[in-house]
Design a protein around this motif. Structure first.
Motif, short mmCIF file in Angstrom:
data_model
loop_
_atom_site.label_atom_id
_atom_site.label_comp_id
_atom_site.label_asym_id
_atom_site.label_seq_id
_atom_site.Cartn_x
_atom_site.Cartn_y
_atom_site.Cartn_z
N HIS A 134 0.82 -1.21 0.00
CA HIS A 134 0.00 0.00 0.00
C HIS A 134 0.86 1.26 0.00
O HIS A 134 0.52 2.26 -0.64
N TYR A 135 1.97 1.22 0.73
CA TYR A 135 2.85 2.39 0.80
C TYR A 135 3.69 2.59 -0.47
O TYR A 135 3.89 3.71 -0.93
N TYR A 136 4.20 1.49 -1.05
CA TYR A 136 5.28 1.63 -2.01
C TYR A 136 4.92 1.29 -3.46
O TYR A 136 5.71 1.57 -4.36
N ILE A 137 3.78 0.67 -3.72
CA ILE A 137 3.38 0.39 -5.10
C ILE A 137 2.35 1.43 -5.53
O ILE A 137 1.28 1.53 -4.93
N LYS A 138 2.68 2.17 -6.58
CA LYS A 138 1.81 3.26 -7.02
C LYS A 138 0.78 2.82 -8.04
O LYS A 138 -0.28 3.42 -8.16
N ASN A 139 1.10 1.78 -8.83
CA ASN A 139 0.17 1.31 -9.85
C ASN A 139 -1.04 0.66 -9.18
O ASN A 139 -0.91 -0.37 -8.50
N ALA A 144 -4.23 -6.05 -6.83
CA ALA A 144 -4.08 -7.48 -7.14
C ALA A 144 -3.23 -8.16 -6.06
O ALA A 144 -3.57 -9.25 -5.58
N PHE A 145 -2.12 -7.52 -5.68
CA PHE A 145 -1.27 -8.07 -4.62
C PHE A 145 -2.01 -8.11 -3.29
O PHE A 145 -1.93 -9.11 -2.55
N MET A 146 -2.73 -7.06 -2.97
CA MET A 146 -3.44 -7.01 -1.70
C MET A 146 -4.52 -8.07 -1.62
O MET A 146 -4.75 -8.68 -0.57
N THR A 147 -5.19 -8.33 -2.75
CA THR A 147 -6.21 -9.38 -2.79
C THR A 147 -5.59 -10.75 -2.58
O THR A 147 -6.11 -11.57 -1.80
N LEU A 148 -4.49 -11.02 -3.26
CA LEU A 148 -3.80 -12.30 -3.11
C LEU A 148 -3.34 -12.51 -1.67
O LEU A 148 -3.54 -13.59 -1.09
#
Length: 213
Positions: free
Chosen positions: A149-154, A160-164
């Motif tokens: 959440h802090y470091y990925i801007k896309n 997608a990462f947070m859901t996984l």
């Protein structure tokens, strides 16, 4: 500049601590509501036992193994130090190392709850409360959610990462109940305590981050 502490997150953390204490007291004094929770867990998660479900949960539970979580944490710390993001390294070490291993081991030792007396679909020793896999999944993958959440801007990649990672946090504890090595109260206690520790470590270590999680 220090950002304002999120009141709702502190409230959530304290609620999680309350849930953990209720479960801890119930297990210690063998109160009736713990039996009801555990039987509900076996009915909803354990049944039916099939070869397909066993294959799935045996594989998903590996993502919460201490060796695997330590491996992921080690690489996260390595890259954080290389990039001179020392707050990330501290955040991961505190959550995965101190909380996920140290606090969990102490609690297991003092509570010393036997594992369920049903057929175990995997070999597992030691005591049952709280679930180490549940704590590991919340502390490791929850930490990664914070960092994503802090470091990925896309935005699509971020969510997608947070859901996984959220799916892992949910399914790893479920696997422990299905495999017969934990009660539902064990995994709920592990998740709630880990959530409390994760939020407070995030609020303290990243208190100077301008972007709220």
């Amino acid at each position: 500049m220090q950002r304002q502490i999120s009141r709702w997150q502190i409230g959530l953390a304290l609620f999680c601590l309350f849930i953990f204490l209720i479960l801890l007291l119930g297990v210690h004094f063998q109160l009736h509501y713990i039996h009801l929770i555990d039987q509900l867990g076996f009915r909803l998660i354990r049944e039916p036992v099939t070869s397909e479900r066993t294959w799935f949960f045996k594989n998903i539970t590996r993502a919460g193994n201490p060796i695997w979580t330590a491996f992921i944490a080690m690489w996260a710390c390595f890259f954080a130090v290389i990039l001179k993001k020392y707050d990330i390294a501290i955040f991961v070490v505190v959550n995965v190392g101190v909380f996920g291993l140290g606090v969990m081991k102490l609690l297991k030792h003092f509570v010393n709850r036997p594992r369920p007396s049903i057929l175990h679909l995997v070999n597992e020793g030691g005591s049952s409360f709280p679930s180490g896999h549940a704590m590991n999944s919340m502390l490791l993958y929850g930490s990664l959610i914070v960092l994503v959440h802090y470091y990925i801007k896309n935005e699509p990649i971020k969510y997608a990462f947070m859901t996984l990672l959220t799916c892992l946090i949910v399914t790893i504890p479920m696997s422990r109940v299905y495999l017969g090595v934990h009660y539902l109260s064990d995994v709920l206690a592990g998740l709630s305590l880990a959530c409390f520790l994760l939020i407070f470590s995030k609020e303290f270590i990243f208190k100077y981050k301008p972007k709220e999680v």
